[in-house]
Scaffold this motif. Structure first.
Motif, PDB file in Angstrom:
ATOM      1  N   LEU A   1       2.189  -1.911  -7.815  1.00 42.94           N
ATOM      2  CA  LEU A   1       1.938  -0.466  -7.771  1.00 42.94           C
ATOM      3  C   LEU A   1       2.755   0.195  -8.888  1.00 42.94           C
ATOM      4  N   PRO A   2       2.280   0.129 -10.135  1.00 47.12           N
ATOM      5  CA  PRO A   2       3.048   0.661 -11.277  1.00 47.12           C
ATOM      6  C   PRO A   2       3.408   2.143 -11.144  1.00 47.12           C
ATOM      7  N   GLY A   3       2.614   2.890 -10.397  1.00 45.32           N
ATOM      8  CA  GLY A   3       2.904   4.302 -10.224  1.00 45.32           C
ATOM      9  C   GLY A   3       4.193   4.578  -9.487  1.00 45.32           C
ATOM     10  N   LEU A   4       4.762   3.555  -8.841  1.00 45.46           N
ATOM     11  CA  LEU A   4       6.006   3.740  -8.101  1.00 45.46           C
ATOM     12  C   LEU A   4       7.252   3.545  -8.955  1.00 45.46           C
ATOM     13  N   LYS A   5       7.091   3.212 -10.221  1.00 39.36           N
ATOM     14  CA  LYS A   5       8.260   2.944 -11.067  1.00 39.36           C
ATOM     15  C   LYS A   5       9.271   4.091 -11.095  1.00 39.36           C
ATOM     16  N   PRO A   6       8.844   5.365 -11.036  1.00 42.14           N
ATOM     17  CA  PRO A   6       9.847   6.444 -11.006  1.00 42.14           C
ATOM     18  C   PRO A   6      10.719   6.418  -9.754  1.00 42.14           C
ATOM     19  N   HIS A   7      10.271   5.718  -8.713  1.00 44.95           N
ATOM     20  CA  HIS A   7      11.034   5.639  -7.462  1.00 44.95           C
ATOM     21  C   HIS A   7      11.846   4.361  -7.355  1.00 44.95           C
ATOM     22  N   ILE A   8      11.926   3.594  -8.448  1.00 42.36           N
ATOM     23  CA  ILE A   8      12.642   2.320  -8.454  1.00 42.36           C
ATOM     24  C   ILE A   8      13.696   2.370  -9.550  1.00 42.36           C
ATOM     25  N   VAL A   9      14.933   2.045  -9.198  1.00 43.46           N
ATOM     26  CA  VAL A   9      16.035   2.128 -10.145  1.00 43.46           C
ATOM     27  C   VAL A   9      16.689   0.766 -10.324  1.00 43.46           C
ATOM     28  N   GLY A  10      17.460   0.637 -11.390  1.00 37.08           N
ATOM     29  CA  GLY A  10      18.125  -0.611 -11.713  1.00 37.08           C
ATOM     30  C   GLY A  10      17.380  -1.347 -12.809  1.00 37.08           C
ATOM     31  N   PRO A  11      18.101  -2.157 -13.587  1.00 30.96           N
ATOM     32  CA  PRO A  11      17.465  -2.881 -14.692  1.00 30.96           C
ATOM     33  C   PRO A  11      16.455  -3.890 -14.194  1.00 30.96           C
ATOM     34  N   THR A  12      15.327  -3.979 -14.898  1.00 36.34           N
ATOM     35  CA  THR A  12      14.305  -4.937 -14.514  1.00 36.34           C
ATOM     36  C   THR A  12      14.783  -6.352 -14.740  1.00 36.34           C
ATOM     37  N   ALA A  13      14.334  -7.272 -13.888  1.00 32.40           N
ATOM     38  CA  ALA A  13      14.688  -8.680 -14.020  1.00 32.40           C
ATOM     39  C   ALA A  13      13.809  -9.386 -15.031  1.00 32.40           C
TER      40      ALA A  13
ATOM     41  N   ALA B   1       0.843  -1.189   0.000  1.00 30.58           N
ATOM     42  CA  ALA B   1       0.000   0.000   0.000  1.00 30.58           C
ATOM     43  C   ALA B   1       0.879   1.241   0.000  1.00 30.58           C
ATOM     44  N   LEU B   2       0.347   2.326  -0.518  1.00 28.33           N
ATOM     45  CA  LEU B   2       1.052   3.603  -0.552  1.00 28.33           C
ATOM     46  C   LEU B   2       0.231   4.621   0.215  1.00 28.33           C
ATOM     47  N   LEU B   3       0.901   5.349   1.097  1.00 24.88           N
ATOM     48  CA  LEU B   3       0.251   6.386   1.897  1.00 24.88           C
ATOM     49  C   LEU B   3       0.629   7.767   1.378  1.00 24.88           C
ATOM     50  N   ARG B   4      -0.302   8.692   1.498  1.00 18.57           N
ATOM     51  CA  ARG B   4      -0.065  10.091   1.151  1.00 18.57           C
ATOM     52  C   ARG B   4      -0.035  10.903   2.441  1.00 18.57           C
ATOM     53  N   LEU B   5       1.040  11.663   2.650  1.00 21.18           N
ATOM     54  CA  LEU B   5       1.185  12.490   3.842  1.00 21.18           C
ATOM     55  C   LEU B   5       0.454  13.819   3.687  1.00 21.18           C
ATOM     56  N   GLU B   6      -0.092  14.314   4.788  1.00 19.55           N
ATOM     57  CA  GLU B   6      -0.738  15.633   4.751  1.00 19.55           C
ATOM     58  C   GLU B   6       0.269  16.751   4.600  1.00 19.55           C
ATOM     59  N   ARG B   7       1.486  16.538   5.102  1.00 13.71           N
ATOM     60  CA  ARG B   7       2.543  17.539   4.984  1.00 13.71           C
ATOM     61  C   ARG B   7       3.802  16.852   4.469  1.00 13.71           C
ATOM     62  N   PRO B   8       4.499  17.439   3.516  1.00 15.24           N
ATOM     63  CA  PRO B   8       5.679  16.782   2.953  1.00 15.24           C
ATOM     64  C   PRO B   8       6.882  16.828   3.886  1.00 15.24           C
ATOM     65  N   ARG B   9       7.777  15.883   3.670  1.00 17.73           N
ATOM     66  CA  ARG B   9       9.055  15.846   4.363  1.00 17.73           C
ATOM     67  C   ARG B   9      10.147  16.343   3.420  1.00 17.73           C
ATOM     68  N   PRO B  10      11.326  16.686   3.939  1.00 19.25           N
ATOM     69  CA  PRO B  10      12.424  17.127   3.071  1.00 19.25           C
ATOM     70  C   PRO B  10      12.830  16.032   2.091  1.00 19.25           C
ATOM     71  N   VAL B  11      13.125  16.413   0.873  1.00 16.42           N
ATOM     72  CA  VAL B  11      13.463  15.439  -0.154  1.00 16.42           C
ATOM     73  C   VAL B  11      14.707  14.642   0.214  1.00 16.42           C
ATOM     74  N   GLU B  12      15.627  15.239   0.987  1.00 19.94           N
ATOM     75  CA  GLU B  12      16.854  14.531   1.348  1.00 19.94           C
ATOM     76  C   GLU B  12      16.598  13.375   2.321  1.00 19.94           C
ATOM     77  N   GLU B  13      15.407  13.285   2.866  1.00 19.76           N
ATOM     78  CA  GLU B  13      15.078  12.163   3.750  1.00 19.76           C
ATOM     79  C   GLU B  13      14.532  10.960   2.979  1.00 19.76           C
ATOM     80  N   THR B  14      14.258  11.138   1.700  1.00 20.37           N
ATOM     81  CA  THR B  14      13.645  10.073   0.912  1.00 20.37           C
ATOM     82  C   THR B  14      14.692   9.081   0.404  1.00 20.37           C
ATOM     83  N   VAL B  15      14.207   7.959  -0.104  1.00 20.40           N
ATOM     84  CA  VAL B  15      15.095   6.954  -0.681  1.00 20.40           C
ATOM     85  C   VAL B  15      14.376   6.274  -1.842  1.00 20.40           C
ATOM     86  N   ARG B  16      15.125   5.823  -2.829  1.00 13.44           N
ATOM     87  CA  ARG B  16      14.555   5.036  -3.910  1.00 13.44           C
ATOM     88  C   ARG B  16      14.774   3.550  -3.629  1.00 13.44           C
TER      89      ARG B  16
END
Length: 255
Positions: free
Chosen positions: A207-219, A95-110
């Motif tokens: 969750l196909p919408g998450l593909k921009p947050h996933i890196v590396g060649p597909t298996a 599942a994917l959650l949406r936050l009411e307030r954003p966090r700093p981008v430097e705290e994120t990870v792919r």
């Protein structure tokens, strides 16, 4: 900042900024999550179920050393409950959650696609008696089941994933890259202990919408996947597709 867009779990001496503690309406810890974008958190569907209607995401690794608490909700239809086939083989539970307030981008990870059999990984969860979070170490055993889930063997008996770890990020100990999400832990009738994770490849499929947050060649060679005009996904022989792929990423070691 890491190339993946955030701070990977590069050092076990540091609480990862992407690690999220999730509480339900009753204030109890329902599980964990992974901060993938400033306002999106990946977790397990059963964590959402346990948390009932009201969710709060808490950021224990915030860069300012506070523990911000941000209300969250399921992001539209980005919810795939666990299902089991006639043989009890599980699928989904993301599942994917949406936050009411954003966090700093430097705290994120792919998330990174990584084939890592035999590699040590670690996860940061929030089990009972360790509400502030604690690392668990495991060794990747290999894929299991038709959903592409991955079996993990705890390094020690006490490091079996337990309630409070569901939804935690699984990081490769060598590179620090987050390669999947904890689903569950299991102690079977023979005394064997196993944890299970959903790897980046499987998460992207649910969750196909998450593909921009996933890196590396597909298996899996996407040319072998069904299209809107093609056969049903149920007809896809995924293990065959994986074998036919032009080359998924390996662990970087010999062979």
């Amino acid at each position: 900042m890491a190339a993946g867009g955030g701070d990977p779990a590069a050092s076990p001496m540091k609480t990862p900024s992407w690690a999220v503690r999730i509480r339900g309406a009753d204030g109890e810890i329902a599980g964990a999550g992974i901060l993938l974008s400033p306002d999106q958190v990946l977790t397990c569907a059963h964590v959402v179920d346990r948390a009932a209607a009201r969710l709060t995401a808490e950021f224990v690794g915030a860069t300012d050393h506070s523990v911000p608490a941000v209300p969250a909700r399921v992001d539209g239809t980005a919810y795939v409950p666990e299902t089991r086939d006639a043989d009890g083989d599980p699928s989904g539970d993301v599942a994917l959650l949406r936050l009411e307030r954003p966090r700093p981008v430097e705290e994120t990870v792919r998330l990174h696609r990584l084939s890592a059999p035999g590699r040590e990984v670690r996860m940061y969860g929030f089990p009972y008696a360790h509400n502030g979070g604690i690392w668990f170490r495991s060794t990747v055993v290999g894929g299991c089941g038709r959903d592409g889930q991955v079996q993990l063997s705890p390094v020690s008996p006490g490091e079996l994933a337990s309630p409070g770890c569901s939804g935690a990020g699984v990081a490769d100990s060598r590179t620090g890259e987050v390669i999947g999400m904890v689903l569950s832990g299991q102690l079977d009738q023979h005394g064997n202990r196993f944890s299970f994770m959903s790897p980046a490849e499987t998460i992207a499929r649910h969750l196909p919408g998450l593909k921009p947050h996933i890196v590396g060649p597909t298996a899996v060679d996407e040319r072998l996947l069904p299209t809107d005009d093609g056969p049903s996904p149920d007809l896809l022989d995924e293990p065959f597709a994986q074998r036919r792929a032009p080359g998924g990423r390996r662990d970087g070691g010999p062979g």
